[in-house]
Write a protein that holds these residues in place. Structure first.
Motif, PDB file in Angstrom:
ATOM      1  N   ILE A 114       0.883  -1.050   0.024  1.00  0.00           N
ATOM      2  CA  ILE A 114       0.045  -0.145  -0.082  1.00  0.00           C
ATOM      3  C   ILE A 114       0.995   1.399  -0.009  1.00  0.00           C
ATOM      4  CG2 ILE A 114      -1.465   1.273   1.347  1.00  0.00           C
ATOM      5  CD1 ILE A 114      -2.989  -0.875   0.127  1.00  0.00           C
ATOM      6  N   GLY A 115       0.901   2.132  -1.002  1.00  0.00           N
ATOM      7  CA  GLY A 115       1.383   3.522  -0.993  1.00  0.00           C
ATOM      8  C   GLY A 115       0.371   4.474  -0.761  1.00  0.00           C
ATOM      9  N   VAL A 116       0.575   5.244   0.034  1.00  0.00           N
ATOM     10  CA  VAL A 116      -0.096   6.670   0.580  1.00  0.00           C
ATOM     11  C   VAL A 116       0.738   7.804   0.084  1.00  0.00           C
ATOM     12  CG1 VAL A 116      -1.482   7.741   2.224  1.00  0.00           C
ATOM     13  CG2 VAL A 116      -0.926   5.302   2.428  1.00  0.00           C
ATOM     14  N   LEU A 117      -0.086   8.635  -0.693  1.00  0.00           N
ATOM     15  CA  LEU A 117       0.494   9.712  -1.383  1.00  0.00           C
ATOM     16  C   LEU A 117       0.119  11.053  -0.410  1.00  0.00           C
ATOM     17  CD1 LEU A 117       0.669   7.812  -3.620  1.00  0.00           C
ATOM     18  CD2 LEU A 117       0.645   9.654  -5.122  1.00  0.00           C
ATOM     19  N   PHE A 118       0.919  11.796   0.000  1.00  0.00           N
ATOM     20  CA  PHE A 118       0.382  13.028   0.702  1.00  0.00           C
ATOM     21  C   PHE A 118       0.890  14.461   0.180  1.00  0.00           C
ATOM     22  CE2 PHE A 118       0.726   9.681   3.989  1.00  0.00           C
ATOM     23  CZ  PHE A 118      -0.335   9.781   4.825  1.00  0.00           C
ATOM     24  N   GLU A 119      -0.152  15.440   0.087  1.00  0.00           N
ATOM     25  CA  GLU A 119       0.032  16.567  -0.591  1.00  0.00           C
ATOM     26  C   GLU A 119       0.724  17.541   0.368  1.00  0.00           C
ATOM     27  OE1 GLU A 119      -2.737  18.830  -3.449  1.00  0.00           O
ATOM     28  OE2 GLU A 119      -2.918  19.659  -1.637  1.00  0.00           O
ATOM     29  N   VAL A 120       1.603  18.347  -0.078  1.00  0.00           N
ATOM     30  CA  VAL A 120       2.173  19.396   0.773  1.00  0.00           C
ATOM     31  C   VAL A 120       2.276  20.499   0.102  1.00  0.00           C
ATOM     32  CG1 VAL A 120       4.127  20.205   2.271  1.00  0.00           C
ATOM     33  CG2 VAL A 120       3.034  17.922   2.503  1.00  0.00           C
ATOM     34  N   ARG A 121       1.621  21.664   0.649  1.00  0.00           N
ATOM     35  CA  ARG A 121       1.756  22.893  -0.320  1.00  0.00           C
ATOM     36  C   ARG A 121       2.818  24.084   0.389  1.00  0.00           C
ATOM     37  NH1 ARG A 121      -3.013  23.734  -4.383  1.00  0.00           N
ATOM     38  NH2 ARG A 121      -3.929  21.595  -4.659  1.00  0.00           N
ATOM     39  N   ARG A 122       2.890  23.802   1.529  1.00  0.00           N
ATOM     40  CA  ARG A 122       3.889  24.632   2.536  1.00  0.00           C
ATOM     41  C   ARG A 122       4.726  24.265   3.440  1.00  0.00           C
ATOM     42  NH1 ARG A 122      -0.308  28.441   5.957  1.00  0.00           N
ATOM     43  NH2 ARG A 122      -0.527  26.451   6.860  1.00  0.00           N
ATOM     44  N   TRP A 123       5.938  24.573   3.200  1.00  0.00           N
ATOM     45  CA  TRP A 123       7.012  23.872   4.039  1.00  0.00           C
ATOM     46  C   TRP A 123       8.205  25.136   4.339  1.00  0.00           C
ATOM     47  CZ3 TRP A 123       5.757  23.142  -1.126  1.00  0.00           C
ATOM     48  CH2 TRP A 123       6.890  23.651  -2.003  1.00  0.00           C
ATOM     49  N   SER A 124       9.119  24.794   5.029  1.00  0.00           N
ATOM     50  CA  SER A 124      10.287  25.331   5.289  1.00  0.00           C
ATOM     51  C   SER A 124      11.530  24.969   4.726  1.00  0.00           C
ATOM     52  CB  SER A 124      10.467  25.478   6.726  1.00  0.00           C
ATOM     53  OG  SER A 124       9.384  26.271   7.439  1.00  0.00           O
TER      54      SER A 124
END
Length: 465
Positions: free
Chosen positions: A101-111
């Motif tokens: 099982i692969g779970v993709l996580f979206e991230v639009r803000r980071w440092s």
């Protein structure tokens, strides 16, 4: 990790490894871009592009895992509240019997700036619609689901299938839709604009007025915040509303939305949400409706004083009214045309008024009444410099037979109308009525048509008296 776990009954229980994948997303101008990493060394799919990813460690949850992998592989720091679940992929590789099982996580803000953190690897930003080759087919399946806005995919490869995605090969990806949510999907350009303004949007509900050329959506953010997105029917309307929000509306304070963002390229604005319900169709007791009109008078006075007055130019109503009469004539009652033309002559003889900032469409449908009695205004796309009485025309439809409501409005407004303003309001009401009847006939809008007939009937009675 074992693939099967013995259980007391029912045979072995199926278990699978879990991978976490980072969809680090940024605005690439015309298209969104994601960060990809080229695998290197003695690893599966060496030399192929893949999302930054890895296995969960013992005792680690998925969000912790993707944050760790992001730090280890790209050097960026991500807060847990900025991690959003995007896609789940059930994958079976072409070699070996086990699935994962692969779970993709979206991230639009980071440092921090993404950089290569592991030897022999390289990273790069690529548009979602221009992914590079060679790419791991498993990763491509997840990104295909992500681009389609779907929550899951099944990607079971067969022996002999290539590890890399190939356009000419059989695509084993089966996209899995989510359940109906009752929401609507925003056009891509509007979603990009809105999410740049307020962050990730989890729900959009179309709240457009049925007879308006503009579109309105109620947006719910990932943190539960509420905003409204409006796309105007044309650039002139967009410019008018944006100018009003920037220059005039702020004097209303809590009595109106605040402009969050505007984009003339897509003719759209995002504004803050307001509490309350439209009084249109509500059964208000007499005292509550009096309070409503007194507060509307106060808001109108503040708006009309938000910028300096301007002198009016020469009268121009006659030509416009006569054009509307041509269109409305088949739908007018006996004596209506004569009444309107008589008021045109009166209007031309009135002293030239001053013009003030106006709402332009002040009526119940653009008003909200909260449970605590707070009154607010919205929809400023018709705002312009006009006479103060112009803002009383459509609201005066509710004053018929209710002198107490008119008195309450003027009490909130802070002054009575002059005799010239009283006549001007009648003239403007007649002109608006004819325009409404013409519009209603053209667009099959019975409510606007009926309001026009009511107004003319009231003016007949007033001027006979």
């Amino acid at each position: 990790m074992t693939l099967f776990e013995p259980v007391a009954h029912g045979g072995p229980r199926h278990t699978v490894p879990v991978d976490v994948h980072l969809v680090l997303r940024r605005d690439g101008g015309s298209d969104p871009e994601v960060l990809l990493s080229r695998r290197a060394g003695p690893v599966y799919a060496a030399g192929m592009w893949h999302l930054p990813s890895g296995h969960l460690e013992p005792g680690e949850d998925m969000v912790e895992g993707v944050i760790r992998e992001a730090r280890e592989e790209t050097g960026v720091i991500i807060a847990a509240e900025d991690v959003a679940a995007a896609v789940t992929v059930h994958h079976r590789p072409p070699r070996g019997a086990g699935s994962r099982i692969g779970v993709l996580f979206e991230v639009r803000r980071w440092s921090g700036a993404p950089r290569v953190m592991e030897p022999d690897r390289c990273d790069g930003w690529y548009p979602l619609d221009g992914l590079p080759d060679p790419m791991v087919a498993y990763c491509r399946a997840g990104l295909d689901a992500y681009r389609a806005g779907l929550p899951a995919a099944v990607h079971f490869q067969r022996p002999g299938d290539p590890v890399a995605y190939a356009a000419h090969a059989v695509d084993r990806t089966r996209l899995v839709p989510g359940p109906p949510t009752g929401g609507v999907e925003l056009p891509h350009s509007l979603r990009e604009f809105a999410e740049h303004a307020v962050g990730r949007i989890t729900e959009a509900a179309d709240t457009s007025w049925a007879r308006s050329g503009s579109r309105v959506w109620r947006l719910t953010g990932a943190g539960g915040g509420i905003w409204y997105l409006k796309q105007h029917r044309g650039p002139a309307v967009h410019d008018r509303e944006v100018a009003a929000y920037r220059a005039w509306v702020p004097v209303l304070g809590r009595g109106a939305p605040r402009l969050v963002a505007a984009d003339p390229a897509v003719r759209a604005v995002v504004v803050t949400a307001l509490a309350g319900r439209s009084p249109r169709g509500m059964l208000l007791d007499a005292a509550a409706e009096v309070r409503l009109h007194r507060e509307l008078g106060r808001l109108a006075r503040a708006l009309h004083r938000s910028a300096p007055e301007r002198p009016a130019g020469p009268p121009t109503a006659a030509a416009t009214v006569k054009r509307h009469l041509e269109e409305a004539r088949p739908h007018l009652a006996a004596g209506d045309e004569e009444l309107v033309l008589g008021l045109v002559h009166i209007h031309e003889d009135l002293p030239r008024p001053v013009l003030v900032p106006t709402h332009g469409d002040l009526q119940y449908r653009n008003v909200l009444l909260a449970d605590d009695g707070e009154v607010t205004l919205f929809d400023f796309e018709r705002s312009e410099y006009a006479t103060a009485t112009r803002d009383m025309v459509r609201l005066s439809d509710t004053w018929t037979g209710r002198a107490d409501l008119r008195t309450a409005f003027l009490d909130g407004y802070g002054r009575a109308l002059t005799p010239a303003e009283e006549l001007a309001q009648d003239c403007e009401a007649a002109f608006d009525a004819v325009s409404g009847i013409a519009y209603g006939a053209r667009h099959q809008d019975p409510e606007v048509t009926e309001r026009g007939h009511r107004t003319l009937s009231r003016l007949h009675a007033a001027h006979r008296a």
